[in-house]
Design a protein around this motif. Structure first.
Motif, mmCIF file in Angstrom:
data_model
loop_
_atom_site.group_PDB
_atom_site.id
_atom_site.type_symbol
_atom_site.label_atom_id
_atom_site.label_comp_id
_atom_site.label_asym_id
_atom_site.label_seq_id
_atom_site.Cartn_x
_atom_site.Cartn_y
_atom_site.Cartn_z
ATOM 1 N N TYR A 76 0.816 -1.223 0.000
ATOM 2 C CA TYR A 76 0.000 0.000 0.000
ATOM 3 C C TYR A 76 0.846 1.269 0.000
ATOM 4 O O TYR A 76 0.329 2.359 0.217
ATOM 5 C CB TYR A 76 -0.960 -0.016 1.194
ATOM 6 C CG TYR A 76 -1.895 -1.202 1.164
ATOM 7 C CD1 TYR A 76 -2.892 -1.308 0.199
ATOM 8 C CD2 TYR A 76 -1.743 -2.254 2.074
ATOM 9 C CE1 TYR A 76 -3.724 -2.408 0.144
ATOM 10 C CE2 TYR A 76 -2.579 -3.360 2.026
ATOM 11 C CZ TYR A 76 -3.564 -3.433 1.063
ATOM 12 O OH TYR A 76 -4.386 -4.536 1.009
ATOM 13 N N GLU A 151 -8.366 6.191 2.448
ATOM 14 C CA GLU A 151 -7.220 6.287 1.535
ATOM 15 C C GLU A 151 -6.596 4.931 1.265
ATOM 16 O O GLU A 151 -6.181 4.635 0.137
ATOM 17 C CB GLU A 151 -6.177 7.272 2.082
ATOM 18 C CG GLU A 151 -6.628 8.715 2.005
ATOM 19 C CD GLU A 151 -7.184 9.085 0.631
ATOM 20 O OE1 GLU A 151 -6.495 8.847 -0.385
ATOM 21 O OE2 GLU A 151 -8.322 9.587 0.571
ATOM 22 N N PHE A 152 -6.516 4.070 2.271
ATOM 23 C CA PHE A 152 -6.030 2.711 2.017
ATOM 24 C C PHE A 152 -6.927 2.007 1.005
ATOM 25 O O PHE A 152 -6.436 1.328 0.091
ATOM 26 C CB PHE A 152 -5.983 1.912 3.325
ATOM 27 C CG PHE A 152 -4.691 2.026 4.069
ATOM 28 C CD1 PHE A 152 -3.600 1.252 3.716
ATOM 29 C CD2 PHE A 152 -4.556 2.914 5.123
ATOM 30 C CE1 PHE A 152 -2.399 1.345 4.394
ATOM 31 C CE2 PHE A 152 -3.359 3.027 5.813
ATOM 32 C CZ PHE A 152 -2.277 2.236 5.451
ATOM 33 N N ARG A 155 -7.505 4.721 -2.631
ATOM 34 C CA ARG A 155 -6.289 4.983 -3.376
ATOM 35 C C ARG A 155 -5.368 3.757 -3.348
ATOM 36 O O ARG A 155 -4.894 3.302 -4.383
ATOM 37 C CB ARG A 155 -5.568 6.212 -2.810
ATOM 38 C CG ARG A 155 -5.744 7.478 -3.640
ATOM 39 C CD ARG A 155 -7.190 7.859 -3.900
ATOM 40 N NE ARG A 155 -7.908 8.286 -2.712
ATOM 41 C CZ ARG A 155 -9.174 8.688 -2.711
ATOM 42 N NH1 ARG A 155 -9.887 8.674 -3.833
ATOM 43 N NH2 ARG A 155 -9.773 9.062 -1.601
ATOM 44 N N GLY A 156 -5.140 3.195 -2.161
ATOM 45 C CA GLY A 156 -4.222 2.074 -2.049
ATOM 46 C C GLY A 156 -4.678 0.811 -2.746
ATOM 47 O O GLY A 156 -3.865 0.033 -3.241
ATOM 48 N N TRP A 203 -1.570 10.798 -4.662
ATOM 49 C CA TRP A 203 -1.044 9.427 -4.726
ATOM 50 C C TRP A 203 -0.151 9.239 -5.948
ATOM 51 O O TRP A 203 0.957 8.723 -5.861
ATOM 52 C CB TRP A 203 -2.217 8.452 -4.748
ATOM 53 C CG TRP A 203 -1.925 7.082 -5.272
ATOM 54 C CD1 TRP A 203 -1.965 6.683 -6.580
ATOM 55 C CD2 TRP A 203 -1.571 5.916 -4.519
ATOM 56 N NE1 TRP A 203 -1.672 5.355 -6.685
ATOM 57 C CE2 TRP A 203 -1.426 4.853 -5.431
ATOM 58 C CE3 TRP A 203 -1.387 5.669 -3.161
ATOM 59 C CZ2 TRP A 203 -1.081 3.567 -5.040
ATOM 60 C CZ3 TRP A 203 -1.049 4.382 -2.764
ATOM 61 C CH2 TRP A 203 -0.895 3.351 -3.688
ATOM 62 N N LEU A 209 1.256 6.764 0.012
ATOM 63 C CA LEU A 209 -0.074 6.960 0.581
ATOM 64 C C LEU A 209 -0.116 8.110 1.580
ATOM 65 O O LEU A 209 -1.187 8.629 1.880
ATOM 66 C CB LEU A 209 -0.535 5.665 1.256
ATOM 67 C CG LEU A 209 -2.037 5.487 1.491
ATOM 68 C CD1 LEU A 209 -2.809 5.532 0.179
ATOM 69 C CD2 LEU A 209 -2.309 4.167 2.205
#
Length: 229
Positions: A76, A151-152, A155-156, A203, A209
């Protein structure tokens, strides 16, 4: 990209489905069954959000161990450099400048659909219902927990998986649209889509991250500040 689109979609859907009965059980235990969510006390809102997050956090570890390298940090891109702190002013500018600029023509052209009171309604209600120690709980959930978990996930996992099959621009747009849509608030979709693009660019430009997490944190904290005034 560490993950395929299929793996990312399966994990996201599985976590979301797993969260639903957990939320229903907690709502029942707290005596809020049949009550309009807009009328829930802060304690119920916090509990249901945690019920949503737990399956997603578990899913992140499962995805990393089974479809990634097994290193949560590497899968990640959990790294930090001083330049990532630029995410803080980016988030503030997003809340106080970019989103208002986006809604200004929408409010002018469609005053009923995009009434500012409707756009700000959810944040205002959350703040107004919180009192005592629950104000701190609300801040922790909105300004810290949500940026980390979302966000994890968005985006991750989601954006990263899309980047493996699509060009970066299309992946960015699709992930931002999904991020906006999944909040299930049509009046908020334009702003969430825009800020999803901003977080996604953080990102893509840094490859880490940390920057989008900090931008998201600053954006949400600024939103609470607006709701408090």
């Amino acid at each position: 990209a560490r993950f395929s689109i299929g793996a990312a979609a399966a994990v996201w859907l599985g976590a979301y489905i797993a969260a639903l009965p957990l939320q229903a059980a907690v709502i029942g235990l707290l005596g809020q069954s049949g009550v309009d969510p807009d009328d829930w006390p802060t304690s119920t809102m916090v509990a249901t959000v945690l019920c949503l997050w737990v399956p997603f956090v578990v899913a992140l570890f499962v995805l990393s161990s089974r479809r990634g390298s097994g290193s949560f940090r590497d899968d990640y891109r959990v790294r930090f450099r001083a330049i990532d702190l630029v995410g803080l002013p980016i988030g503030v500018v997003g809340q106080f400048v970019l989103v208002p600029l986006l809604y200004w023509p929408l409010t002018t052209l469609f005053p009923d659909a995009f009434d500012p009171a409707k756009v700000e309604e959810r944040a205002t209600q959350l703040w107004d219902r919180a009192d005592g120690w629950w104000v701190l709980a609300l801040i922790a959930v909105v300004a810290v927990g949500a940026p980390l978990v979302e966000e994890f996930v968005y985006r991750g996992v989601i954006l990263q998986s899309l980047e493996g099959r699509l060009n970066d621009t299309i992946a960015l747009v699709v992930s931002a649209a999904f991020f906006g849509a999944i909040h299930l608030q049509p009046v908020e979709f334009p702003g969430l889509f825009l800020i999803g693009l901003v977080f996604g660019l953080c990102w893509q430009r840094t490859g880490r991250l940390a920057c989008p997490i900090l931008a998201h944190l600053a954006f949400n904290a600024s939103g609470l500040l607006l709701a408090a005034n």
